[in-house]
Design a protein around this motif. Structure first.
Motif, PDB file in Angstrom:
ATOM      1  N   TYR A 178     117.294  -2.769  37.817  1.00 17.68           N
ATOM      2  CA  TYR A 178     118.167  -1.871  38.452  1.00 17.68           C
ATOM      3  C   TYR A 178     117.346  -0.391  38.255  1.00 17.68           C
ATOM      4  CZ  TYR A 178     119.898  -0.825  33.678  1.00 17.68           C
ATOM      5  OH  TYR A 178     119.759  -0.569  32.567  1.00 17.68           O
ATOM      6  N   ILE A 179     117.266   0.747  39.187  1.00 19.62           N
ATOM      7  CA  ILE A 179     116.873   1.794  38.841  1.00 19.62           C
ATOM      8  C   ILE A 179     117.819   2.975  39.190  1.00 19.62           C
ATOM      9  CG2 ILE A 179     114.935   3.351  39.510  1.00 19.62           C
ATOM     10  CD1 ILE A 179     113.177   1.201  40.468  1.00 19.62           C
ATOM     11  N   PHE A 180     118.226   3.708  38.070  1.00 20.24           N
ATOM     12  CA  PHE A 180     119.246   4.834  38.203  1.00 20.24           C
ATOM     13  C   PHE A 180     118.432   6.114  38.409  1.00 20.24           C
ATOM     14  CE2 PHE A 180     122.464   2.151  35.521  1.00 20.24           C
ATOM     15  CZ  PHE A 180     122.946   1.413  36.694  1.00 20.24           C
ATOM     16  N   TRP A 181     119.264   7.127  38.784  1.00 19.03           N
ATOM     17  CA  TRP A 181     118.704   8.368  39.140  1.00 19.03           C
ATOM     18  C   TRP A 181     119.778   9.268  38.540  1.00 19.03           C
ATOM     19  CZ3 TRP A 181     114.348  10.165  41.297  1.00 19.03           C
ATOM     20  CH2 TRP A 181     113.541   9.514  41.846  1.00 19.03           C
ATOM     21  N   ASN A 182     119.530  10.341  37.793  1.00 19.07           N
ATOM     22  CA  ASN A 182     120.359  11.206  37.059  1.00 19.07           C
ATOM     23  C   ASN A 182     120.066  12.600  37.497  1.00 19.07           C
ATOM     24  OD1 ASN A 182     119.808   8.615  35.207  1.00 19.07           O
ATOM     25  ND2 ASN A 182     121.729   9.869  34.369  1.00 19.07           N
ATOM     26  N   HIS A 183     120.861  13.500  37.527  1.00 21.19           N
ATOM     27  CA  HIS A 183     120.808  14.837  37.679  1.00 21.19           C
ATOM     28  C   HIS A 183     121.224  15.729  36.661  1.00 21.19           C
ATOM     29  CE1 HIS A 183     121.785  18.829  40.171  1.00 21.19           C
ATOM     30  NE2 HIS A 183     120.547  18.795  39.620  1.00 21.19           N
ATOM     31  N   ASN A 184     120.499  16.633  35.999  1.00 19.76           N
ATOM     32  CA  ASN A 184     121.026  17.356  34.932  1.00 19.76           C
ATOM     33  C   ASN A 184     121.691  16.295  33.595  1.00 19.76           C
ATOM     34  OD1 ASN A 184     119.755  19.341  35.638  1.00 19.76           O
ATOM     35  ND2 ASN A 184     121.482  20.234  36.691  1.00 19.76           N
ATOM     36  N   GLU A 185     121.259  15.143  33.427  1.00 20.01           N
ATOM     37  CA  GLU A 185     121.802  14.049  32.566  1.00 20.01           C
ATOM     38  C   GLU A 185     123.088  13.509  33.295  1.00 20.01           C
ATOM     39  OE1 GLU A 185     122.174  15.840  28.769  1.00 20.01           O
ATOM     40  OE2 GLU A 185     120.012  16.286  28.658  1.00 20.01           O
ATOM     41  N   GLY A 186     123.569  13.689  34.072  1.00 24.84           N
ATOM     42  CA  GLY A 186     124.760  13.162  34.827  1.00 24.84           C
ATOM     43  C   GLY A 186     124.053  12.286  35.957  1.00 24.84           C
ATOM     44  N   ILE A 187     124.693  10.847  35.911  1.00 27.87           N
ATOM     45  CA  ILE A 187     124.305   9.853  36.844  1.00 27.87           C
ATOM     46  C   ILE A 187     124.738  10.464  38.465  1.00 27.87           C
ATOM     47  CG2 ILE A 187     124.728   7.333  37.813  1.00 27.87           C
ATOM     48  CD1 ILE A 187     125.251   6.581  34.646  1.00 27.87           C
ATOM     49  N   ILE A 188     123.896  10.203  39.307  1.00 29.11           N
ATOM     50  CA  ILE A 188     124.125  10.747  40.546  1.00 29.11           C
ATOM     51  C   ILE A 188     125.111   9.685  41.187  1.00 29.11           C
ATOM     52  CG2 ILE A 188     123.021  11.312  42.866  1.00 29.11           C
ATOM     53  CD1 ILE A 188     120.576  12.001  41.481  1.00 29.11           C
ATOM     54  N   SER A 189     126.278  10.358  41.818  1.00 31.65           N
ATOM     55  CA  SER A 189     127.123   9.585  42.387  1.00 31.65           C
ATOM     56  C   SER A 189     126.988   9.738  43.836  1.00 31.65           C
ATOM     57  CB  SER A 189     128.436   9.986  42.092  1.00 31.65           C
ATOM     58  OG  SER A 189     129.626   9.163  42.851  1.00 31.65           O
ATOM     59  N   TYR A 190     126.671   8.432  44.473  1.00 28.63           N
ATOM     60  CA  TYR A 190     126.445   8.368  45.770  1.00 28.63           C
ATOM     61  C   TYR A 190     127.890   8.526  46.774  1.00 28.63           C
ATOM     62  CZ  TYR A 190     122.674   6.107  43.448  1.00 28.63           C
ATOM     63  OH  TYR A 190     121.671   5.830  42.668  1.00 28.63           O
ATOM     64  N   MET A 191     129.019   8.557  46.152  1.00 28.47           N
ATOM     65  CA  MET A 191     130.179   8.703  46.516  1.00 28.47           C
ATOM     66  C   MET A 191     130.909   9.988  46.389  1.00 28.47           C
ATOM     67  SD  MET A 191     130.387   5.599  47.940  1.00 28.47           S
ATOM     68  CE  MET A 191     132.448   5.699  48.500  1.00 28.47           C
ATOM     69  N   SER A 192     130.104  10.957  45.807  1.00 31.47           N
ATOM     70  CA  SER A 192     130.540  12.092  45.589  1.00 31.47           C
ATOM     71  C   SER A 192     130.937  12.848  46.696  1.00 31.47           C
ATOM     72  CB  SER A 192     129.628  13.101  44.561  1.00 31.47           C
ATOM     73  OG  SER A 192     128.410  13.337  45.704  1.00 31.47           O
ATOM     74  N   SER A 193     131.750  14.066  46.759  1.00 30.62           N
ATOM     75  CA  SER A 193     132.129  14.916  47.675  1.00 30.62           C
ATOM     76  C   SER A 193     130.931  15.771  48.407  1.00 30.62           C
ATOM     77  CB  SER A 193     133.278  15.826  47.354  1.00 30.62           C
ATOM     78  OG  SER A 193     132.641  16.653  46.171  1.00 30.62           O
TER      79      SER A 193
END
Length: 275
Positions: A178-193
């Motif tokens: 897998y390859i995860f992406w983070n933004h400012n140490e938080g995992i990027i949620s593809y289901m975010s608002s």
């Protein structure tokens, strides 16, 4: 009747002769099998790549070695220093990272190397102590995957445009799970608002993961990190511009102003007057 008797007896005679022939042939086959010495499986690997720090296994498959007390031994030798590592199932080195692995009645003779380092790269010889001795060479390459975010370490994006980040993973013995992406140490949620976030990943000899974030906002600025499962992460800092110039941002928002052309001309005039 005589002819009939002869004909009836012939099949029995042929069966006997056939059985004798099979016994003879099977004996010859057995003799050939037992007299032929051990040999390496031609399909055995000759090149092995191992991940830095992850256990490596070098295997050679030996055919027709036999189970007799005086059967030839299988050994592993490191060519870098001509060091004998293993003989049979026994390890002959003080380096506890190395271990001989062999299961009873198995044709596989394996050299295990725990926590391989770059210095372990090189040729290893699987050797059979027959006369003459036989050798199978394996080249071990210890690699450290390299992770890069294309265009880093800083990217400047206009507000309202699409943030397009591409992460590349090279020199990996196997594709990352897998390859995860983070933004400012938080995992990027593809289901975010927020919406407008997508990721596409290609796994192979060189793996790529592309992060797209539509309609960039100032809140999207910050540190982005690409995290492969089997490699070190890579970072990039994204600046979403709100009408600023990248040069001004690189100087903390304060451009360094040099002397004006008029001032330079006046200074030159004064210097010439006193020369």
């Amino acid at each position: 009747m005589a002819n009939g008797n002869i004909q009836s007896n012939n099949p029995t005679r042929e069966i006997v002769l056939c059985a004798q022939s099979k016994i003879t042939n099977s004996g010859n086959s057995l003799t050939e099998t037992t007299t032929r010495g051990p040999y390496f499986d031609a399909g055995s690997s000759k090149n092995v790549s191992a991940l830095l720090g992850k256990t490596a296994y070098l295997n050679c498959r030996v055919k027709n070695l036999g189970n007799r007390t005086m059967s030839p031994q299988v050994s592993w030798v490191r060519h870098r220093d001509v060091h004998l590592l293993t003989v049979g199932r026994y390890t002959y080195t003080s380096d506890q990272r190395f271990r001989a692995i062999h299961q009873p009645n198995s044709e596989d003779w394996t050299l295990q190397i725990k926590y391989p380092q770059h210095r372990d790269t090189g040729v290893y010889e699987c050797q059979i102590s027959s006369t003459p001795h036989l050798s199978h060479f394996i080249y071990l390459t210890v690699v450290e995957p390299d992770t890069e975010i294309v265009g880093g370490p800083e990217l400047f994006i206009d507000r309202g445009s699409t943030i397009n980040l591409t992460c590349v993973v090279r020199n990996s013995p196997e594709p990352p799970a897998y390859i995860f992406w983070n933004h400012n140490e938080g995992i990027i949620s593809y289901m975010s608002s927020r919406g407008g976030v997508s990721v596409s990943t290609e796994r192979g000899e060189t793996s790529r993961s592309v992060l797209l974030m539509q309609n960039a906002k100032p809140s999207d600025s910050g540190s982005y990190q690409c995290n492969p499962s089997n490699a070190k992460p890579a970072n990039v800092t994204v600046h979403v511009l709100n009408g600023e110039h990248p040069e001004a941002m690189q100087h903390g928002g304060n451009q360094r102003m040099g002397p004006s052309l008029g001032a330079l001309a006046f200074i030159s005039y004064v210097l010439l007057a006193y020369c």
